[in-house]
Design a protein around this motif. Structure first.
Motif, PDB file in Angstrom:
ATOM      1  N   ALA A 205       0.817  -1.222   0.000  1.00 21.28           N
ATOM      2  CA  ALA A 205       0.000   0.000   0.000  1.00 21.28           C
ATOM      3  C   ALA A 205       0.849   1.269   0.000  1.00 21.28           C
ATOM      4  O   ALA A 205       0.347   2.348   0.241  1.00 21.28           O
ATOM      5  N   ARG A 206       2.170   1.144  -0.254  1.00 25.49           N
ATOM      6  CA  ARG A 206       3.037   2.321  -0.205  1.00 25.49           C
ATOM      7  C   ARG A 206       2.633   3.361  -1.249  1.00 25.49           C
ATOM      8  O   ARG A 206       2.126   3.035  -2.313  1.00 25.49           O
ATOM      9  N   GLN A 207       2.908   4.598  -0.958  1.00 22.38           N
ATOM     10  CA  GLN A 207       2.518   5.702  -1.832  1.00 22.38           C
ATOM     11  C   GLN A 207       3.550   5.884  -2.955  1.00 22.38           C
ATOM     12  O   GLN A 207       4.742   5.647  -2.779  1.00 22.38           O
ATOM     13  N   ARG A 208       3.089   6.341  -4.085  1.00 18.92           N
ATOM     14  CA  ARG A 208       4.011   6.602  -5.184  1.00 18.92           C
ATOM     15  C   ARG A 208       4.943   7.774  -4.867  1.00 18.92           C
ATOM     16  O   ARG A 208       5.998   7.926  -5.467  1.00 18.92           O
ATOM     17  N   SER A 209       4.544   8.627  -3.944  1.00 16.34           N
ATOM     18  CA  SER A 209       5.345   9.790  -3.611  1.00 16.34           C
ATOM     19  C   SER A 209       6.581   9.454  -2.784  1.00 16.34           C
ATOM     20  O   SER A 209       7.442  10.303  -2.569  1.00 16.34           O
ATOM     21  N   GLY A 210       6.702   8.244  -2.300  1.00 16.20           N
ATOM     22  CA  GLY A 210       7.854   7.891  -1.481  1.00 16.20           C
ATOM     23  C   GLY A 210       7.843   6.418  -1.146  1.00 16.20           C
ATOM     24  O   GLY A 210       6.885   5.696  -1.433  1.00 16.20           O
ATOM     25  N   PRO A 211       8.907   5.949  -0.529  1.00 12.15           N
ATOM     26  CA  PRO A 211       9.009   4.516  -0.227  1.00 12.15           C
ATOM     27  C   PRO A 211       8.060   4.087   0.885  1.00 12.15           C
ATOM     28  O   PRO A 211       7.649   4.893   1.723  1.00 12.15           O
ATOM     29  N   GLY A 212       7.741   2.810   0.904  1.00 18.47           N
ATOM     30  CA  GLY A 212       7.025   2.229   2.030  1.00 18.47           C
ATOM     31  C   GLY A 212       8.015   1.845   3.110  1.00 18.47           C
ATOM     32  O   GLY A 212       9.079   1.311   2.822  1.00 18.47           O
ATOM     33  N   ILE A 213       7.671   2.137   4.364  1.00 16.00           N
ATOM     34  CA  ILE A 213       8.591   1.894   5.471  1.00 16.00           C
ATOM     35  C   ILE A 213       7.869   1.120   6.562  1.00 16.00           C
ATOM     36  O   ILE A 213       6.762   1.475   6.963  1.00 16.00           O
ATOM     37  N   VAL A 214       8.508   0.069   7.056  1.00 16.00           N
ATOM     38  CA  VAL A 214       8.014  -0.687   8.206  1.00 16.00           C
ATOM     39  C   VAL A 214       9.169  -0.875   9.177  1.00 16.00           C
ATOM     40  O   VAL A 214      10.274  -1.248   8.772  1.00 16.00           O
ATOM     41  N   ALA A 215       8.905  -0.592  10.458  1.00 17.97           N
ATOM     42  CA  ALA A 215       9.909  -0.801  11.505  1.00 17.97           C
ATOM     43  C   ALA A 215       9.484  -2.003  12.345  1.00 17.97           C
ATOM     44  O   ALA A 215       8.505  -1.945  13.100  1.00 17.97           O
ATOM     45  N   LEU A 216      10.206  -3.107  12.211  1.00 19.91           N
ATOM     46  CA  LEU A 216       9.960  -4.304  13.005  1.00 19.91           C
ATOM     47  C   LEU A 216      10.679  -4.141  14.341  1.00 19.91           C
ATOM     48  O   LEU A 216      11.910  -4.039  14.372  1.00 19.91           O
ATOM     49  N   HIS A 217       9.921  -4.120  15.432  1.00 20.04           N
ATOM     50  CA  HIS A 217      10.561  -3.909  16.730  1.00 20.04           C
ATOM     51  C   HIS A 217      10.167  -5.010  17.709  1.00 20.04           C
ATOM     52  O   HIS A 217       9.117  -5.631  17.597  1.00 20.04           O
ATOM     53  N   GLY A 218      11.029  -5.233  18.688  1.00 16.10           N
ATOM     54  CA  GLY A 218      10.799  -6.261  19.696  1.00 16.10           C
ATOM     55  C   GLY A 218      12.098  -6.544  20.424  1.00 16.10           C
ATOM     56  O   GLY A 218      13.161  -6.014  20.080  1.00 16.10           O
ATOM     57  N   PRO A 219      12.062  -7.385  21.448  1.00 18.14           N
ATOM     58  CA  PRO A 219      13.262  -7.669  22.231  1.00 18.14           C
ATOM     59  C   PRO A 219      14.295  -8.442  21.424  1.00 18.14           C
ATOM     60  O   PRO A 219      13.996  -9.044  20.393  1.00 18.14           O
ATOM     61  N   GLY A 220      15.530  -8.417  21.908  1.00 21.91           N
ATOM     62  CA  GLY A 220      16.579  -9.179  21.267  1.00 21.91           C
ATOM     63  C   GLY A 220      16.242 -10.659  21.234  1.00 21.91           C
ATOM     64  O   GLY A 220      15.702 -11.209  22.186  1.00 21.91           O
ATOM     65  N   GLY A 221      16.557 -11.306  20.112  1.00 25.18           N
ATOM     66  CA  GLY A 221      16.330 -12.743  19.986  1.00 25.18           C
ATOM     67  C   GLY A 221      14.940 -13.128  19.544  1.00 25.18           C
ATOM     68  O   GLY A 221      14.647 -14.323  19.424  1.00 25.18           O
ATOM     69  N   VAL A 222      14.065 -12.153  19.271  1.00 21.77           N
ATOM     70  CA  VAL A 222      12.685 -12.490  18.913  1.00 21.77           C
ATOM     71  C   VAL A 222      12.538 -12.793  17.429  1.00 21.77           C
ATOM     72  O   VAL A 222      11.489 -13.267  16.997  1.00 21.77           O
ATOM     73  N   GLY A 223      13.594 -12.521  16.639  1.00 29.86           N
ATOM     74  CA  GLY A 223      13.556 -12.906  15.227  1.00 29.86           C
ATOM     75  C   GLY A 223      13.196 -11.791  14.274  1.00 29.86           C
ATOM     76  O   GLY A 223      12.699 -12.055  13.180  1.00 29.86           O
ATOM     77  N   LYS A 224      13.476 -10.551  14.618  1.00 30.76           N
ATOM     78  CA  LYS A 224      13.146  -9.425  13.739  1.00 30.76           C
ATOM     79  C   LYS A 224      13.911  -9.504  12.426  1.00 30.76           C
ATOM     80  O   LYS A 224      13.333  -9.347  11.341  1.00 30.76           O
ATOM     81  N   THR A 225      15.219  -9.754  12.527  1.00 24.58           N
ATOM     82  CA  THR A 225      16.035  -9.834  11.309  1.00 24.58           C
ATOM     83  C   THR A 225      15.609 -11.013  10.443  1.00 24.58           C
ATOM     84  O   THR A 225      15.543 -10.904   9.215  1.00 24.58           O
TER      85      THR A 225
END
Length: 823
Positions: A205-225
């Motif tokens: 659903a990102r806009q044509r005017s700019g990139p889509g951005i998502v910040a995956l956050h959580g404690p260390g070791g939870v598998g964000k990467t």
């Protein structure tokens, strides 16, 4: 520049897991990377795909080269084409799509570093299919084949094959990224289907005017990467640029930015502007890019780095939680069932280990890194899940420092190291983390605990007081401490005044303190929890606070602590006598050890235990316990000490409850002798005296004089209301008793009406499913029937019976009576 080729790696699961120190698939992936190509495989299936066979074929058609790693197991049958395994289907798909095929067979004549139980199929039919498949591969003259028995041998063979393979253009195959740098695709990614779908939805659903951005956050070791890298690998076919930046390493980050800018901007050598400026300019001209900013400490570390233009996608991974709402997506721990399934799959465990897997998943709190470490350790050592669980419970700090993971250099003990170090620089935050570590993991009521507690400073000790007292006396310092812990996802976002912490964060925090300091903090936490417990556990208005504090009291308080008396009383008051009884047994044992069997506190605990024994359905045992206890109390406390008199009254009460012939009359006689003493020593309006009067009336009725019992309760009720109030539990008990003996004295209609007035009061004060409320409703139905309206009574019983069975159990007397009344 010449784009890399997409290499499809086809293999069965055991080759990705084994050998445990370095798997065959890891060696193959190293060969592909060394040859300058990109990896794709079927290690992860999106759960929403309803036709896995076609999805698998499509993934193979997208590749430039097929590589088959063929072991001695046939592999998993395809869900919608079960006559063929995924491995054989992938080979056939590559053949049908005219892709170059490189096939390497595990050498069955060599010594292979795989446990025998994992080497071959136990199912004879599957084993026969695999033998036929391997024979077919050896007959196919259009294949480049080789045999391997070690990861090193496979890596060399595959590298040589890839570097000597002529480049051909495959019609219909998508172009690979011209700039590609991603971590190895996750081997196992459990329970993240919904999260990946959410990323799809947000970034689509990102806009044509700019990139889509998502910040995956959580404690260390939870598998964000892992989630971010998996998403990138799933979408490589759509990307001309796919690049992962290590933000937590400034030097490496600078080099990666410069390298990507150079790859995308052929005129870079003549452009004196910064690499970031050149990179942003190049990305603004295209929409087919995906960037991962990995392990971002906070927004300031990527200030000015995020591309401002272009239609690409940006994924941020971070322990920092307070990203803009439209970016933020929290990565949670795995549900216990999913975590247990992960352990079963990774270890190849048998069905009889499911219970142990669930227990271990709970111990590890569903943290993917901890689960992966445990599975790796078991794979290396050959321990099964039950054995590992036993070892973990005794030596968990050592185990959490072990378990080597392919492609990942962190452990549970190190992944939070930076966060712990930063928290350690803030005294109040460090104190708050230590306090949280001593509570139960979920729903810690900080505002309820962190209030000024006079005298705690001197009792807390030199190691604790400087860190704890500011939290109690300065609300802003407390808020700042919460913010520091939140920055590193060491606690959850506050919900009201509640926060939660991962149980491994708690374990590691306490382990790093050392035994003596950890014990000091445990005592301080216990003191705060004990001080927060309300005084009157019988008061329904206080039960919400008790419910909030209960798990933390169980975590921090010792059975010998006086706060546990209140907890046991609360459990009894809410209608859970079994739990109250179990706790009271622990209290008595602890006090007997700590204080001695005849200490007043131990005697009081024994009296409570006897009462709970009777209420749990053993009146004769309760009577015997009081019969043994009363003489000791007389000798230690004195014959007319209030506790001795109360115990004597309890002896009389449980004597009447034994069910033996003549027991009610014996109880009545005991109460008749005791009541004058209670009145003289305690006063006519003391709660113990009023309770004795009520029990005298009750035993009088049980002995056969219902009218006298009714009259005694009628006289007692106004006194009880004046002393205790209209809604006190003791007053309500007297009202119920008056209604009951009114009916037994021959006036069922009056009994019905009195119960009809009492039930709404019980519902309001205790709740509609409290045991006392349900029993009052059952008694109302009984008197309704006896007053001449059996149809209305039957309707009430029919509505009530499921609740009685659920709350009290199928064999409770009230449940059995209701069932019998329905025929």
């Amino acid at each position: 520049m010449e784009a890399p080729r997409r290499i499809f790696l086809s293999h069965t699961a055991e080759l990705r897991e084994l050998p445990p120190d370095r798997s065959f698939v890891a060696a193959a992936e190293a060969a592909v990377t060394e040859a300058g190509h990109a990896i794709t495989d079927m290690a992860y299936f999106p759960v929403r795909d309803e036709k896995p066979a076609e999805y698998c074929r499509a993934r193979v058609r997208e590749c430039d080269v097929y590589v088959g790693l063929i072991g001695l197991r046939y592999g998993t049958p395809v869900r919608d084409e079960p006559k063929v395994s995924y491995t054989e289907l992938e080979f056939d798909a590559a053949t049908g799509a005219s892709r170059p095929r490189l096939v390497f067979l595990l050498d069955e004549d060599a010594v292979i570093p795989i446990p025998p139980r994992r080497l071959r199929d136990s199912d004879q039919e599957l084993q026969a299919r695999q033998e036929a498949f391997r024979a077919r591969l050896l007959r196919d003259s259009g294949l480049m084949t080789g045999k391997f028995s070690t990861p090193e041998q496979l890596q060399l063979l595959l590298f040589q094959a890839l570097t000597s393979l002529p480049r051909t253009t495959v019609p219909g195959a998508p172009a690979l990224p011209v700039a590609l740098r991603l971590a190895q695709r996750p081997t196992f990614l459990a329970g993240r289907e919904g999260l990946l779908a959410e990323l799809d939805d947000r970034l689509a659903a990102r806009q044509r005017s700019g990139p889509g951005i998502v910040a995956l956050h959580g404690p260390g070791g939870v598998g964000k990467t892992s989630v971010a890298v998996e998403y990138a690998h799933q979408h490589l076919a759509e990307c001309g640029v796919a690049w992962q930046f290590p933000v937590e390493k400034p030097v490496a980050l600078s080099g990666a930015l410069s390298e990507l800018a150079t790859q995308l901007d052929s005129g870079a050598s003549q452009d004196a502007s910064s690499p970031v400026t050149r990179l942003h300019a190049a990305l603004a001209r295209r929409d087919d890019w995906l960037l991962i900013f990995d392990n971002v400490p906070g927004p300031e570390e990527i200030d000015g780095l995020l591309p401002p233009a272009g239609g690409g996608r940006v994924l941020i991974t971070s322990q920092y939680p307070d990203w803009p709402g439209e970016w933020a997506v929290e990565v949670p721990e795995l549900e216990q069932a999913t975590a247990a399934d992960f352990l079963m799959a990774r270890t190849g465990a048998s069905g009889d280990e499911e219970a142990a897997a669930a227990e271990l998943a709970g111990e590890l709190g569903g943290l993917p890194l901890a689960l992966a470490q445990a599975a790796a350790y078991m794979g290396t050592t050959g321990r099964d899940i039950r054995d590992y669980l036993r070892l973990f419970r005794g030596r968990w700090p050592e185990l959490m420092a072990r378990g080597e993971l392919v492609g990942y250099d962190k452990r549970v003990t190190t992944t939070w190291a930076l966060a712990f170090a930063e928290v350690g620089r803030s005294g109040p935050a460090s104190g708050l983390l230590r306090l949280v570590a001593c509570c139960a993991a979920e729903n810690i009521p900080l505002r309820l605990l962190l209030r000024p507690r006079p005298g705690l400073a001197t009792a807390a000790g030199a190691e604790v007081a400087p860190l704890l007292i500011p939290l109690l006396e300065d609300s802003i310092a407390c808020d700042d401490a919460i913010a520091v812990l939140r920055r590193y996802s060491l606690i959850s976002a506050p919900r009201g005044d509640m926060v939660s912490a991962h149980r491994l964060v708690q374990r590691i925090t306490k382990a790093e303190l050392g035994p003596e300091v950890a014990e000091d903090w445990q005592r301080a936490a216990a003191a705060l929890i004990e001080a927060a417990l309300p005084d009157d556990a019988d008061n329904p208005a206080k039960w919400r606070v008790f419910a909030v504090l209960l798990p933390h009291a169980q975590a921090a308080l010792t059975p010998a602590s006086y706060g546990m008396d209140s907890v046991a009383t609360y459990l009894r008051a809410i209608g859970d006598p079994r739990a109250a009884l179990d706790l009271q047994r622990q209290i008595v044992t602890a006090r007997d050890v700590d204080l001695g069997g005849e200490h007043p506190s131990t005697l009081a605990a024994r009296a409570s235990l006897a009462t709970l024994t009777g209420e749990a359905g053993a009146p004769a045992a309760a009577r015997d316990q009081f019969d043994e206890l009363v003489p000791v109390m007389k000798r230690v406390l004195g014959a007319e000490h209030p506790r001795t008199l109360t115990a004597h009254a309890s002896l009389a009460y449980w004597t009447g409850e034994t069910g033996k012939a003549g027991a009610p009359a014996a109880a009545r006689d005991l109460f008749d002798k005791l009541l004058p003493v209670l009145t003289r020593v305690l006063g006519a309006q003391h709660p113990a005296t009023l309770a004795a009067r009520a029990n005298t009336a009750r035993s009088t009725g049980d002995a056969g004089d219902a009218a006298s019992a009714r009259d005694q309760f009628a006289t007692l009720l106004p006194i009880q209301e004046r002393v205790s109030g209209d809604t006190d539990p003791a007053t309500l008990t007297v009202r119920a008793s008056l209604a009951y003996w009114t009916g037994r004295a021959g006036d069922p209609a009056a009994a019905r009406d009195q119960y009809a007035a009492l039930v709404p009061v019980r519902e309001q004060l205790l709740g509609p499913e409290h045991p006392r409320t349900l029993i009052a409703r059952a008694t109302l139905a009984q008197w309704t029937a006896e007053a001449g309206d059996p149809a209305a009574a039957r309707d009430e019983y029919a509505e009530l019976l499921p609740q009685l069975e659920r709350v009290l159990g199928a064999e409770h007397p009230a449940t059995r009576d209701a069932r019998a009344s329905l025929g």
